[in-house]
Design an enzyme around this catalytic site. Sequence first.
Site, mmCIF file in Angstrom:
data_model
loop_
_atom_site.group_PDB
_atom_site.id
_atom_site.type_symbol
_atom_site.label_atom_id
_atom_site.label_comp_id
_atom_site.label_asym_id
_atom_site.label_seq_id
_atom_site.Cartn_x
_atom_site.Cartn_y
_atom_site.Cartn_z
ATOM 1 N N ASP A 156 0.851 -1.187 0.000
ATOM 2 C CA ASP A 156 0.000 0.000 0.000
ATOM 3 C C ASP A 156 0.893 1.246 0.000
ATOM 4 O OD1 ASP A 156 -2.373 1.572 0.370
ATOM 5 O OD2 ASP A 156 -1.894 1.680 2.508
ATOM 6 N N ASP B 143 -0.410 5.104 1.013
ATOM 7 C CA ASP B 143 -0.723 6.038 2.105
ATOM 8 C C ASP B 143 -0.585 5.356 3.459
ATOM 9 O OD1 ASP B 143 -1.473 7.581 -0.060
ATOM 10 O OD2 ASP B 143 -3.255 8.387 0.928
ATOM 11 N N LYS C 297 -8.333 -4.496 -4.544
ATOM 12 C CA LYS C 297 -6.889 -4.733 -4.610
ATOM 13 C C LYS C 297 -6.612 -6.221 -4.806
ATOM 14 C CE LYS C 297 -5.225 -0.816 -1.820
ATOM 15 N NZ LYS C 297 -4.385 -0.430 -0.658
ATOM 16 N N ASP D 291 -7.032 -2.711 2.601
ATOM 17 C CA ASP D 291 -5.951 -3.679 2.405
ATOM 18 C C ASP D 291 -6.375 -5.099 2.770
ATOM 19 O OD1 ASP D 291 -3.975 -1.810 1.532
ATOM 20 O OD2 ASP D 291 -3.784 -1.129 3.607
#
Length: 226
Positions: A5, A7, A142, A168
């Site tokens: 990831d 951020d 994702k 995530d």
Amino acid sequence: MVLSDFDRTLSDEKDNFIIKQEVVEVVNKFSAKFLFFVVTGRERKYMDILAKGLFPTGWIIENGGIIILRDKEIKLVDEKWYKIRKNLAKILDKNGIKYSLGEVIIYVNSAIDYKDKLDKINEAKIEWNRSDAMIMPKNVSKGEAVKILKSILNFEGVTIAIGDSQNDISLFSVADIKVAVANALPEIKAISDIVLDKEDGIGVMRFLEKILNDGSYLEKLIGFRK
């Protein structure tokens, strides 16, 4: 293959999410030896600003909506989505909800105050990144993008996912080894195999350095899959 990831994982909110140069250097060094992908909810226009000088193997942006791999670029949506998205944007406008249109997703910053209204959307899926919301096709995530990426590469090796937040979870679901940065949400730490002792990009950088410099640690990671 490492999938990270951006951020609050590669970048720090205190730096306005601009990745540190020392992190850039380690990621680029790692990417020269191993597969490394940035997997982010961010739109391309922001990554061009926040990740200058970063050269991973490739990118998955807009929360799985687009895969960028060398000379290939794949949008994981069909034309029907854009008609749906146009109608959703009208609904947001009607409700006074500010948003950003990506190439695929609709991004609503600081959306927690609108959660009740967003939860009523049936034509699309809502994924959260802390207090921000991403409105996207129901089949996009994702995790789904990583499955397609692995198929493109014919990759059957070990996958390591690094993240911090709700969006995530799907990334972790397709990984052999799940890694949370020290600043990850409690629910992400709870499903992780490894919790790093440093936050954000410094945590990821130290983790990558350990893989690069310690062959026994890499063997230990590979052993997670067995």
